[in-house]
Write a protein that holds these residues in place. Structure first.
Motif, PDB file in Angstrom:
ATOM      1  N   PRO A   1       0.503  -1.393  -0.138  1.00  0.00           N
ATOM      2  CA  PRO A   1      -0.071  -0.188  -0.332  1.00  0.00           C
ATOM      3  C   PRO A   1       0.444   1.160  -0.264  1.00  0.00           C
ATOM      4  O   PRO A   1       0.128   2.044  -0.722  1.00  0.00           O
ATOM      5  CB  PRO A   1      -1.262  -0.201   1.518  1.00  0.00           C
ATOM      6  CG  PRO A   1      -1.050  -1.538   2.053  1.00  0.00           C
ATOM      7  CD  PRO A   1       0.564  -1.764   0.850  1.00  0.00           C
ATOM      8  N   LEU A   2       2.009   1.403   1.253  1.00  0.00           N
ATOM      9  CA  LEU A   2       2.792   2.325   0.627  1.00  0.00           C
ATOM     10  C   LEU A   2       3.501   2.730  -0.362  1.00  0.00           C
ATOM     11  O   LEU A   2       3.413   3.913  -0.996  1.00  0.00           O
ATOM     12  CB  LEU A   2       3.776   2.189   1.690  1.00  0.00           C
ATOM     13  CG  LEU A   2       5.105   3.243   1.686  1.00  0.00           C
ATOM     14  CD1 LEU A   2       4.097   4.662   2.791  1.00  0.00           C
ATOM     15  CD2 LEU A   2       5.908   3.253   3.521  1.00  0.00           C
ATOM     16  N   ARG A   3       3.241   2.090  -0.791  1.00  0.00           N
ATOM     17  CA  ARG A   3       4.516   1.983  -2.552  1.00  0.00           C
ATOM     18  C   ARG A   3       3.035   2.613  -3.729  1.00  0.00           C
ATOM     19  O   ARG A   3       3.759   3.321  -4.487  1.00  0.00           O
ATOM     20  CB  ARG A   3       4.225   0.467  -3.378  1.00  0.00           C
ATOM     21  CG  ARG A   3       5.942   0.326  -4.700  1.00  0.00           C
ATOM     22  CD  ARG A   3       6.848   1.450  -4.730  1.00  0.00           C
ATOM     23  NE  ARG A   3       7.245   1.553  -5.705  1.00  0.00           N
ATOM     24  CZ  ARG A   3       6.594   2.523  -6.579  1.00  0.00           C
ATOM     25  NH1 ARG A   3       6.224   3.323  -6.967  1.00  0.00           N
ATOM     26  NH2 ARG A   3       8.125   1.944  -7.462  1.00  0.00           N
ATOM     27  N   GLU A   4       2.380   2.280  -3.335  1.00  0.00           N
ATOM     28  CA  GLU A   4       1.157   2.962  -4.485  1.00  0.00           C
ATOM     29  C   GLU A   4       0.283   4.748  -4.269  1.00  0.00           C
ATOM     30  O   GLU A   4       0.345   4.881  -4.944  1.00  0.00           O
ATOM     31  CB  GLU A   4       0.076   2.319  -4.050  1.00  0.00           C
ATOM     32  CG  GLU A   4       0.002   1.136  -4.802  1.00  0.00           C
ATOM     33  CD  GLU A   4      -1.412   0.239  -4.178  1.00  0.00           C
ATOM     34  OE1 GLU A   4      -2.286   0.988  -3.734  1.00  0.00           O
ATOM     35  OE2 GLU A   4      -1.774  -1.217  -4.176  1.00  0.00           O
ATOM     36  N   LYS A   5       1.611   5.110  -2.364  1.00  0.00           N
ATOM     37  CA  LYS A   5       1.149   6.999  -2.571  1.00  0.00           C
ATOM     38  C   LYS A   5       2.203   6.894  -2.620  1.00  0.00           C
ATOM     39  O   LYS A   5       3.062   8.109  -3.560  1.00  0.00           O
ATOM     40  CB  LYS A   5       1.042   6.556  -1.081  1.00  0.00           C
ATOM     41  CG  LYS A   5      -0.241   5.950  -0.722  1.00  0.00           C
ATOM     42  CD  LYS A   5      -1.028   7.043   0.355  1.00  0.00           C
ATOM     43  CE  LYS A   5      -0.421   5.748   1.663  1.00  0.00           C
ATOM     44  NZ  LYS A   5      -0.637   6.586   3.191  1.00  0.00           N
ATOM     45  N   GLU A   6       3.790   6.337  -2.640  1.00  0.00           N
ATOM     46  CA  GLU A   6       5.020   7.208  -2.598  1.00  0.00           C
ATOM     47  C   GLU A   6       5.898   5.828  -3.405  1.00  0.00           C
ATOM     48  O   GLU A   6       5.766   4.821  -3.889  1.00  0.00           O
ATOM     49  CB  GLU A   6       5.636   6.379  -1.297  1.00  0.00           C
ATOM     50  CG  GLU A   6       5.131   7.332   0.025  1.00  0.00           C
ATOM     51  CD  GLU A   6       5.445   8.968   0.407  1.00  0.00           C
ATOM     52  OE1 GLU A   6       6.289   9.105  -0.559  1.00  0.00           O
ATOM     53  OE2 GLU A   6       4.519   8.903   1.051  1.00  0.00           O
ATOM     54  N   GLU A   7       7.407   6.821  -4.298  1.00  0.00           N
ATOM     55  CA  GLU A   7       8.094   6.142  -5.406  1.00  0.00           C
ATOM     56  C   GLU A   7       9.224   6.140  -4.799  1.00  0.00           C
ATOM     57  O   GLU A   7       9.928   6.770  -4.588  1.00  0.00           O
ATOM     58  CB  GLU A   7       8.319   6.932  -6.199  1.00  0.00           C
ATOM     59  CG  GLU A   7       8.534   6.509  -7.600  1.00  0.00           C
ATOM     60  CD  GLU A   7       8.534   7.506  -8.798  1.00  0.00           C
ATOM     61  OE1 GLU A   7       7.338   7.551 -10.108  1.00  0.00           O
ATOM     62  OE2 GLU A   7       9.856   8.258  -9.233  1.00  0.00           O
ATOM     63  N   TRP A   8       9.855   5.089  -5.020  1.00  0.00           N
ATOM     64  CA  TRP A   8      11.283   4.276  -5.104  1.00  0.00           C
ATOM     65  C   TRP A   8      11.436   3.524  -5.855  1.00  0.00           C
ATOM     66  O   TRP A   8      10.457   2.804  -6.180  1.00  0.00           O
ATOM     67  CB  TRP A   8      11.719   4.140  -3.988  1.00  0.00           C
ATOM     68  CG  TRP A   8      11.127   3.074  -3.259  1.00  0.00           C
ATOM     69  CD1 TRP A   8      11.716   1.640  -3.261  1.00  0.00           C
ATOM     70  CD2 TRP A   8       9.916   2.732  -2.566  1.00  0.00           C
ATOM     71  NE1 TRP A   8      11.054   0.624  -2.140  1.00  0.00           N
ATOM     72  CE2 TRP A   8       9.886   1.695  -1.656  1.00  0.00           C
ATOM     73  CE3 TRP A   8       8.965   4.118  -2.099  1.00  0.00           C
ATOM     74  CZ2 TRP A   8       8.754   0.541  -1.004  1.00  0.00           C
ATOM     75  CZ3 TRP A   8       7.790   3.338  -1.091  1.00  0.00           C
ATOM     76  CH2 TRP A   8       8.091   1.287  -0.469  1.00  0.00           C
ATOM     77  N   GLY A   9      12.297   2.745  -6.519  1.00  0.00           N
ATOM     78  CA  GLY A   9      12.961   1.810  -7.158  1.00  0.00           C
ATOM     79  C   GLY A   9      13.794   2.371  -8.277  1.00  0.00           C
ATOM     80  O   GLY A   9      14.048   3.082  -9.106  1.00  0.00           O
ATOM     81  N   TYR A  10      13.534   1.358  -8.959  1.00  0.00           N
ATOM     82  CA  TYR A  10      14.112   1.041 -10.681  1.00  0.00           C
ATOM     83  C   TYR A  10      13.180   1.856 -11.565  1.00  0.00           C
ATOM     84  O   TYR A  10      12.276   1.135 -11.801  1.00  0.00           O
ATOM     85  CB  TYR A  10      14.827  -0.527 -11.064  1.00  0.00           C
ATOM     86  CG  TYR A  10      15.130  -0.291 -12.088  1.00  0.00           C
ATOM     87  CD1 TYR A  10      16.557  -0.153 -12.359  1.00  0.00           C
ATOM     88  CD2 TYR A  10      14.570  -0.484 -13.836  1.00  0.00           C
ATOM     89  CE1 TYR A  10      17.214  -0.077 -14.143  1.00  0.00           C
ATOM     90  CE2 TYR A  10      14.718  -0.541 -14.865  1.00  0.00           C
ATOM     91  CZ  TYR A  10      16.303  -0.194 -14.902  1.00  0.00           C
ATOM     92  OH  TYR A  10      17.292  -0.344 -16.112  1.00  0.00           O
ATOM     93  N   ILE A  11      13.711   2.746 -11.484  1.00  0.00           N
ATOM     94  CA  ILE A  11      12.627   4.377 -12.897  1.00  0.00           C
ATOM     95  C   ILE A  11      14.471   4.464 -13.060  1.00  0.00           C
ATOM     96  O   ILE A  11      15.116   4.713 -12.503  1.00  0.00           O
ATOM     97  CB  ILE A  11      12.458   5.072 -11.605  1.00  0.00           C
ATOM     98  CG1 ILE A  11      11.316   4.091 -10.704  1.00  0.00           C
ATOM     99  CG2 ILE A  11      11.930   5.655 -11.897  1.00  0.00           C
ATOM    100  CD1 ILE A  11      11.002   5.148  -9.636  1.00  0.00           C
ATOM    101  N   ILE A  12      14.011   4.549 -14.579  1.00  0.00           N
ATOM    102  CA  ILE A  12      15.295   4.692 -15.475  1.00  0.00           C
ATOM    103  C   ILE A  12      15.989   6.525 -15.263  1.00  0.00           C
ATOM    104  O   ILE A  12      17.222   5.703 -15.501  1.00  0.00           O
ATOM    105  CB  ILE A  12      14.251   5.116 -17.321  1.00  0.00           C
ATOM    106  CG1 ILE A  12      14.182   3.692 -17.294  1.00  0.00           C
ATOM    107  CG2 ILE A  12      15.153   5.969 -17.652  1.00  0.00           C
ATOM    108  CD1 ILE A  12      14.679   2.368 -17.801  1.00  0.00           C
ATOM    109  N   PRO A  13      15.458   7.434 -14.887  1.00  0.00           N
ATOM    110  CA  PRO A  13      15.913   8.243 -14.257  1.00  0.00           C
ATOM    111  C   PRO A  13      17.393   7.610 -13.413  1.00  0.00           C
ATOM    112  O   PRO A  13      17.976   8.452 -13.542  1.00  0.00           O
ATOM    113  CB  PRO A  13      15.285   9.665 -14.238  1.00  0.00           C
ATOM    114  CG  PRO A  13      13.991   9.163 -14.618  1.00  0.00           C
ATOM    115  CD  PRO A  13      14.108   7.633 -15.182  1.00  0.00           C
ATOM    116  N   TYR A  14      16.860   7.482 -12.354  1.00  0.00           N
ATOM    117  CA  TYR A  14      17.471   7.058 -11.374  1.00  0.00           C
ATOM    118  C   TYR A  14      18.870   5.790 -11.656  1.00  0.00           C
ATOM    119  O   TYR A  14      20.516   5.866 -11.541  1.00  0.00           O
ATOM    120  CB  TYR A  14      16.932   5.509 -10.075  1.00  0.00           C
ATOM    121  CG  TYR A  14      15.883   6.790  -9.630  1.00  0.00           C
ATOM    122  CD1 TYR A  14      16.649   8.836  -9.274  1.00  0.00           C
ATOM    123  CD2 TYR A  14      14.939   6.995  -9.225  1.00  0.00           C
ATOM    124  CE1 TYR A  14      15.521   9.451  -8.748  1.00  0.00           C
ATOM    125  CE2 TYR A  14      13.800   6.767  -8.456  1.00  0.00           C
ATOM    126  CZ  TYR A  14      14.063   8.793  -7.726  1.00  0.00           C
ATOM    127  OH  TYR A  14      13.476   9.441  -7.990  1.00  0.00           O
TER     128      TYR A  14
END
Lengths: 321, 321
Positions: free
Chosen positions: A265-278
């Motif tokens: 549920p938290l990941r639906e509100k907040e963003e982290w992880g393998y995302i292209i700009p990172y």
């Protein structure tokens, strides 16, 4: 494959994950996470920063885990289990007078983060916390941007210090298994009297594998966070370490329970992880701040423009003009 | 760190990614992907399966990339670039009569996938395709579930065959760097006359690192897909390989362009990647089909129940009763 008799997991979900949500974790969340990590056999929980709100701007908007108060901590964790508690401090942001003697605090471990140029100041803090009875670590950030001569000078200071564990920190998520092998061997050669730790970031999907490679080479303290929650690309996932370390005392199920009830549920509100700009800042060996700014903007998926900006020399610095 | 003079990338986005969306890629998508991979310097594009629709159920519902037709392919790729084209066939699902002589086809490489027990049948197909002029590979699936004696028997057959490249396939995403090292060394010892390839899955976030470790050890053909698109947890991301292989002819920017224009929107409709049920089947060294069924159900995030079901002996087999 990796024997875990020596290895210990340091779960940083609250401390490093707090960089994602400004430490907006409820007391219940932190209590349930502590219970779950205990059941899973995780060795340490880093429950926040022990910096001083007097020394930081915007302090009043952050959750309590950014400036841990010992009395508050005793309310949150009335019954301590086997999992030890840790806090991180930054050079110049901690007031030494805030640090109680260990027997008056729930904290077991205080970790000091610094850049290479501040190793001397960090070791002075380490001495203070050591004298007050705490286990200590020194976490040297941004190692991928440090020159050999600076590192060798730092080793001389560290070797003579009381610090228990020295961390290899891949701040930008730019290191691969060869780099980790190189750094671990260098640290082992120059600091034969110190235990080692590793803190990785997942910009290039290498956080878990780099942590395993380090453990294989004898690194003992392994930083992780549940579901990988941490700034930008996040960290080595705790669930992968507890399930994969062999000969292990760790249990996966309690970590899955935390993921199901809180992290999905938290990941639906907040963003982290393998995302292209990172991924891009990782491969360019840069701080993720430019990518974090992009993700907070309307252009968050304009990854080609972003890549072009980071790889093209600024027009204003064009020497042909 | 890894010299890429020998390494070649085989992009499997259409073929393995098709397992996610039933090969529902538009002709424009495939054309743009081919153009992008060409510009990026990617060596091979696996543009689909060359199985026969006569030999498979539900064939009429799948996109054309599941049953590549040579005439159709010439319409899709009217001007071939440097990137070679590949197709995969499965034992028992391919009609040899569908395979034209290489000079009449756009395909350069035909790969034969099989389980260990069918290596003899696979090598017979390999011989046929080799005789028709194609480069060939043998992709032995589910190596983590193969016993040593079976593998040694297979090596005897492979050694004497005409196959160009033999693949190590981590079908369940359950292998770590130590396992890859073990397998690559075993394959090198027993098949000194064959080139090697590797195909990884990302169930435990190890697809990219395992591919790098394999490349380091001399494995030449590296499977990947853009944004990691592939069944369940997906594959090693093409963007990470093109940016990270050193001494390289590869370009990241054209792959970022494909990600921005096609893969980010596609990922909003279709699901693949590091998702907890796939991590669970990976760590348990199982086929992901149970996790895929869970993700297609209302209980898709009930990961603790799912873990309990997979790790608790069935009541019906309880010997105490």
């Amino acid at each position: 494959m990796i024997k875990s008799s020596q290895t210990k997991i340091v779960d940083c979900t609250i401390r490093d994950g707090g960089l994602v949500n400004n430490w907006d974790f409820s007391v219940e969340f932190v209590q349930q996470l502590y219970a779950g990590l205990n059941e899973a056999g995780v060795d340490y929980m880093e429950i926040g920063y022990k910096n001083s709100p007097k020394l930081l701007k915007g302090a009043d908007q952050a959750g309590p885990w950014r400036f841990l108060d010992d009395d508050f901590l005793k309310e949150v964790i009335p019954h301590k289990g086997k999992t030890k508690l840790s806090a991180l401090v930054d050079i110049g942001r901690v007031d030494e007078d805030d640090i109680l003697p260990r027997e008056e605090s729930l904290l077991d471990l205080i970790r000091v983060a610094c850049y290479i140029k501040d190793v001397d100041k960090a070791l002075a803090l380490v001495q203070t916390f050591h004298d007050r009875g705490y286990e200590t670590t020194l976490n040297i950030m941004a190692l991928s941007n440090v020159m050999e001569n600076e590192l060798l000078e730092a080793f001389e200071l560290i070797k003579e210090s009381v610090v228990d564990v020295v961390y290899i920190v891949d701040s930008y998520g730019s290191l691969d298994h060869k780099d980790i092998e190189y750094l671990v061997n260098k640290f082992k050669t120059h600091l034969p009297n110190k235990r080692l730790g590793v803190h990785t970031h997942n910009n290039m999907q290498l956080a878990f594998s780099n942590t395993l490679v380090a453990a294989d080479l004898g690194v003992e303290l392994l930083d992780a966070s549940v579901y990988g929650m941490g700034r930008a690309a996040g960290n080595c996932p705790t669930e992968l370490l507890v399930t994969h370390l062999k000969g292990t005392k760790y249990e996966l199920r309690p970590v899955l329970d935390i993921i199901e009830r809180f992290m999905i549920p938290l990941r639906e509100k907040e963003e982290w992880g393998y995302i292209i700009p990172y991924m891009i800042t990782g491969t360019l060996d840069e701080h993720p701040r430019s990518a974090m700014a992009l993700r907070a903007s309307e252009d968050k998926d304009k990854v080609v423009d972003f890549y072009d900006k980071l790889t093209t020399p600024e027009v204003t610095f064009d020497k042909k003009k």
